[in-house]
Write a protein that holds these residues in place. Structure first.
Motif, PDB file in Angstrom:
ATOM      1  N   ALA A  68       0.939  -1.101  -0.124  1.00  0.00           N
ATOM      2  CA  ALA A  68      -0.399  -0.029  -0.090  1.00  0.00           C
ATOM      3  C   ALA A  68       0.689   1.402   0.096  1.00  0.00           C
ATOM      4  CB  ALA A  68      -0.860  -0.175   0.986  1.00  0.00           C
ATOM      5  N   PRO A  69       0.484   2.753  -0.605  1.00  0.00           N
ATOM      6  CA  PRO A  69       1.020   3.511  -0.256  1.00  0.00           C
ATOM      7  C   PRO A  69       1.704   4.048   0.653  1.00  0.00           C
ATOM      8  CG  PRO A  69      -1.325   3.603  -1.130  1.00  0.00           C
ATOM      9  CD  PRO A  69      -1.024   3.199  -0.875  1.00  0.00           C
ATOM     10  N   PRO A  70       3.441   4.181   0.631  1.00  0.00           N
ATOM     11  CA  PRO A  70       3.819   4.714   2.423  1.00  0.00           C
ATOM     12  C   PRO A  70       2.798   5.296   3.195  1.00  0.00           C
ATOM     13  CG  PRO A  70       5.271   5.543  -0.058  1.00  0.00           C
ATOM     14  CD  PRO A  70       3.326   5.529  -0.330  1.00  0.00           C
ATOM     15  N   GLU A  71       1.687   6.726   2.707  1.00  0.00           N
ATOM     16  CA  GLU A  71       0.860   7.282   3.462  1.00  0.00           C
ATOM     17  C   GLU A  71       0.428   6.377   4.822  1.00  0.00           C
ATOM     18  OE1 GLU A  71       1.115   7.603   0.079  1.00  0.00           O
ATOM     19  OE2 GLU A  71       2.070   8.980   0.366  1.00  0.00           O
ATOM     20  N   SER A  72      -0.166   4.908   3.976  1.00  0.00           N
ATOM     21  CA  SER A  72      -1.035   4.021   4.917  1.00  0.00           C
ATOM     22  C   SER A  72       0.291   3.239   5.357  1.00  0.00           C
ATOM     23  CB  SER A  72      -1.267   3.264   4.099  1.00  0.00           C
ATOM     24  OG  SER A  72      -0.462   1.815   3.520  1.00  0.00           O
ATOM     25  N   ALA A  73       1.430   3.548   5.877  1.00  0.00           N
ATOM     26  CA  ALA A  73       1.708   3.219   7.112  1.00  0.00           C
ATOM     27  C   ALA A  73       2.312   3.509   8.414  1.00  0.00           C
ATOM     28  CB  ALA A  73       3.917   3.294   6.396  1.00  0.00           C
ATOM     29  N   THR A  74       2.408   2.796   9.531  1.00  0.00           N
ATOM     30  CA  THR A  74       1.951   3.262  10.892  1.00  0.00           C
ATOM     31  C   THR A  74       3.539   2.818  11.607  1.00  0.00           C
ATOM     32  OG1 THR A  74      -0.499   3.533  11.074  1.00  0.00           O
ATOM     33  CG2 THR A  74       1.316   3.463  13.459  1.00  0.00           C
ATOM     34  N   THR A  75       4.285   3.426  12.299  1.00  0.00           N
ATOM     35  CA  THR A  75       5.493   3.261  12.646  1.00  0.00           C
ATOM     36  C   THR A  75       5.937   3.648  13.858  1.00  0.00           C
ATOM     37  OG1 THR A  75       6.916   4.403  10.804  1.00  0.00           O
ATOM     38  CG2 THR A  75       7.891   4.310  12.379  1.00  0.00           C
ATOM     39  N   VAL A  76       6.466   2.442  14.311  1.00  0.00           N
ATOM     40  CA  VAL A  76       6.875   2.864  15.805  1.00  0.00           C
ATOM     41  C   VAL A  76       8.545   2.719  16.591  1.00  0.00           C
ATOM     42  CG1 VAL A  76       6.723   0.771  17.783  1.00  0.00           C
ATOM     43  CG2 VAL A  76       4.898  -0.047  16.271  1.00  0.00           C
ATOM     44  N   HIS A  77       8.550   3.609  16.862  1.00  0.00           N
ATOM     45  CA  HIS A  77       9.692   3.559  16.462  1.00  0.00           C
ATOM     46  C   HIS A  77      10.414   4.140  18.228  1.00  0.00           C
ATOM     47  CE1 HIS A  77       9.978   6.913  13.898  1.00  0.00           C
ATOM     48  NE2 HIS A  77       8.252   7.253  14.077  1.00  0.00           N
ATOM     49  N   LEU A  78      11.173   2.985  18.934  1.00  0.00           N
ATOM     50  CA  LEU A  78      11.679   2.503  20.240  1.00  0.00           C
ATOM     51  C   LEU A  78      12.667   3.247  21.071  1.00  0.00           C
ATOM     52  CD1 LEU A  78      11.233  -1.553  18.817  1.00  0.00           C
ATOM     53  CD2 LEU A  78       9.612  -0.248  20.183  1.00  0.00           C
ATOM     54  N   ASP A  79      13.729   4.166  19.571  1.00  0.00           N
ATOM     55  CA  ASP A  79      14.570   4.974  19.878  1.00  0.00           C
ATOM     56  C   ASP A  79      14.440   6.385  20.573  1.00  0.00           C
ATOM     57  OD1 ASP A  79      13.746   5.935  17.762  1.00  0.00           O
ATOM     58  OD2 ASP A  79      15.908   6.035  16.940  1.00  0.00           O
ATOM     59  N   ARG A  80      13.401   6.841  20.591  1.00  0.00           N
ATOM     60  CA  ARG A  80      12.704   8.123  21.303  1.00  0.00           C
ATOM     61  C   ARG A  80      11.740   8.015  22.674  1.00  0.00           C
ATOM     62  NH1 ARG A  80      10.625  10.030  15.778  1.00  0.00           N
ATOM     63  NH2 ARG A  80      12.340   9.532  14.004  1.00  0.00           N
ATOM     64  N   GLY A  81      12.654   7.298  23.357  1.00  0.00           N
ATOM     65  CA  GLY A  81      11.865   7.922  24.884  1.00  0.00           C
ATOM     66  C   GLY A  81      11.741   7.125  25.277  1.00  0.00           C
ATOM     67  N   ASP A  82      11.398   6.558  26.640  1.00  0.00           N
ATOM     68  CA  ASP A  82      10.948   5.483  27.765  1.00  0.00           C
ATOM     69  C   ASP A  82       9.820   4.553  27.329  1.00  0.00           C
ATOM     70  OD1 ASP A  82      13.079   6.613  29.513  1.00  0.00           O
ATOM     71  OD2 ASP A  82      11.324   7.721  30.532  1.00  0.00           O
TER      72      ASP A  82
END
Length: 115
Positions: free
Chosen positions: A50-64
């Protein structure tokens, strides 16, 4: 040996693809279908993304706590439109398959890490 072929393009090319009429799209899809048929014995899995706009990203390196954001992790003009996993004799064989991709733009070839 297994390799992942990542079919890459630009956001502009993606928008142009999405704007194609069925009459314009037909021949392109036929070419891609022929490519998949030609290499079906080597392809173990494939999908269009699917297009990139449909993505959801989990950032594990941005805080607790993990930070969840809408949209792709990668920022820029390049997008990955799909992938295929192929099982071939080695890198030269994987590159030979990638060179024949009719979708244009570029194909990133990565070995699948063994366990």
């Amino acid at each position: 040996m297994k390799y992942m072929l990542l079919f890459c393009g630009t956001r502009d090319a993606q928008r142009a693809f999405e704007a194609m009429t069925p009459e314009e799209l037909g021949p392109r899809l036929t070419e891609v279908g022929r490519w998949f048929a030609e290499h079906q014995a080597k392809i173990t899995e494939s999908n269009q993304l699917a297009p990139p706009e449909s993505a959801t990203t989990v950032h594990l390196d941005r805080g607790d706590e993990p930070l969840i954001t809408n949209g792709p992790y990668l920022e820029g003009n390049e997008v990955i439109g799909g992938y295929a996993i192929i099982d071939v004799g080695g890198l030269d064989d994987a590159l030979a398959v990638a060179r024949t991709w009719p979708g244009g733009a570029s194909v990133e070839v990565r070995p699948i890490a063994g366990r």
